[in-house]
Scaffold this active site. Structure first.
Site, PDB file in Angstrom:
ATOM      1  N   ASP A 118       0.868  -1.179   0.000  1.00 40.79           N
ATOM      2  CA  ASP A 118       0.000   0.000   0.000  1.00 40.79           C
ATOM      3  C   ASP A 118       0.903   1.228   0.000  1.00 40.79           C
ATOM      4  O   ASP A 118       1.344   1.689   1.049  1.00 40.79           O
ATOM      5  CB  ASP A 118      -0.903  -0.033   1.234  1.00 40.79           C
ATOM      6  CG  ASP A 118      -2.022   0.991   1.170  1.00 40.79           C
ATOM      7  OD1 ASP A 118      -2.031   1.806   0.228  1.00 40.79           O
ATOM      8  OD2 ASP A 118      -2.880   0.965   2.060  1.00 40.79           O
ATOM      9  N   GLY A 119       1.172   1.733  -1.204  1.00 44.93           N
ATOM     10  CA  GLY A 119       2.106   2.844  -1.337  1.00 44.93           C
ATOM     11  C   GLY A 119       1.463   4.121  -1.815  1.00 44.93           C
ATOM     12  O   GLY A 119       2.033   5.204  -1.680  1.00 44.93           O
ATOM     13  N   LYS A 120       0.276   4.012  -2.435  1.00 47.68           N
ATOM     14  CA  LYS A 120      -0.458   5.162  -2.981  1.00 47.68           C
ATOM     15  C   LYS A 120       0.465   6.079  -3.775  1.00 47.68           C
ATOM     16  O   LYS A 120       0.526   7.290  -3.554  1.00 47.68           O
ATOM     17  CB  LYS A 120      -1.181   5.908  -1.868  1.00 47.68           C
ATOM     18  CG  LYS A 120      -2.240   5.055  -1.173  1.00 47.68           C
ATOM     19  CD  LYS A 120      -3.023   5.845  -0.136  1.00 47.68           C
ATOM     20  CE  LYS A 120      -4.086   4.975   0.526  1.00 47.68           C
ATOM     21  NZ  LYS A 120      -3.500   3.907   1.371  1.00 47.68           N
ATOM     22  N   ARG A 121       1.150   5.486  -4.735  1.00 48.50           N
ATOM     23  CA  ARG A 121       2.055   6.238  -5.594  1.00 48.50           C
ATOM     24  C   ARG A 121       1.306   6.789  -6.805  1.00 48.50           C
ATOM     25  O   ARG A 121       0.140   6.505  -7.023  1.00 48.50           O
ATOM     26  CB  ARG A 121       3.210   5.344  -6.047  1.00 48.50           C
ATOM     27  CG  ARG A 121       4.093   4.787  -4.920  1.00 48.50           C
ATOM     28  CD  ARG A 121       4.720   5.900  -4.105  1.00 48.50           C
ATOM     29  NE  ARG A 121       5.901   5.459  -3.390  1.00 48.50           N
ATOM     30  CZ  ARG A 121       5.985   5.258  -2.087  1.00 48.50           C
ATOM     31  NH1 ARG A 121       4.928   5.431  -1.334  1.00 48.50           N
ATOM     32  NH2 ARG A 121       7.124   4.886  -1.524  1.00 48.50           N
TER      33      ARG A 121
END
Length: 267
Positions: free
Chosen positions: A94-97
């Site tokens: 879960d990096g929300k890049r």
């Protein structure tokens, strides 16, 4: 052609009889009794959670920010945890890049090549050129933020547009079109019935990653029934509802099993 990860998730769903994705959000201040209050204790706790749950879930979702908070040692811990899972079930970082194209290319390289994650989460705001470097990893999967259930979703996601839809609806409609080309795109949708129903009505087959079950108020049963796609698949994430149920290191297997059984319903 069905993506290989979709096939793996379906096979795991058949084995476990659930669609549980376990979130890994390490926090030294929340360690149960029996673990030392340092990164070694935190690493041991995460490994014990995995060992106690790996036959009862279809994915893990480590939130990279919780590892980044401990600096380089925290990121090394993330790498070790992913190796400990050892491809038994897929790992979603879960990096929300999602940034300008050449930056996204480096972000994708970091998450997919360095950590060898199977999937990640992305922001859609900057458009296709900010997401395409991730989509081009054809053997990986990408969950793009669509319609979340946090209070701030009203600030942008639910804004009405001139075409009588909302921004979130337009995002999900666009992702649906892009997925016809890339075939490795899913959507992050919050675990409330109205959000899931609204998103599912846009596309019956996109795979949803559904956070918000447990401590955040959503229920597994509601999330599954409203969020499953045409193949009866969804990824329903629970983080604190599982890790926070552990009372003591000695009882972790029992505590994890009890927490999972309390959350899931037979499919």
């Amino acid at each position: 052609m069905t993506h290989s990860l979709i096939t793996q998730w379906k096979n795991l769903q058949s084995k476990t009889n659930n669609c549980l994705c376990i979130g890994l959000d390490p926090d030294i201040t929340q360690l149960p009794t029996g673990y030392s209050s340092n990164l070694t204790g935190l690493n041991d706790f995460l490994k014990d959670i995995i060992d106690a749950s790996i036959t009862q879930c279809i994915a893990y979702k480590p939130n990279i920010s919780f590892f980044e908070a401990y600096g380089i040692d925290g990121l090394n811990m993330l790498s070790n945890i992913i190796k400990h899972i050892d491809q038994t079930v897929p790992v979603i970082i879960d990096g929300k890049r999602g940034d300008i194209g050449n930056t996204s290319a480096m972000q994708a390289k970091y998450i997919f090549d360095y950590f060898n994650a199977d999937a990640t989460t992305l922001h859609p705001y900057m458009g296709l050129d900010s997401l395409e470097p991730f989509f081009k990893y054809q053997d990986k999967f990408n969950f793009v933020l669509g319609l979340t259930s946090n209070p701030g979703s009203k600030d942008f996601e639910e804004l009405p547009l001139k075409n009588n839809t909302t921004l979130a609806t337009t995002v999900i409609q666009t992702l649906s079109q892009w997925n016809k080309t890339y075939q490795n795109i899913g959507v992050v949708v919050g675990a409330t019935d109205d959000k899931l129903t609204e998103a599912r009505n846009i596309d019956p087959d996109l795979l949803f990653l559904i956070p918000g079950v447990g401590k955040q108020g959503g229920t597994y049963e509601t999330a599954y029934n409203a969020g499953k796609n045409l193949t009866d698949l969804a990824l329903i994430n629970v983080s604190r509802g599982i890790s926070g149920a552990v009372k003591d290191k000695q009882s972790i297997k029992t505590d994890i099993n009890d927490a999972i059984q309390a959350i899931i319903k037979p499919l």
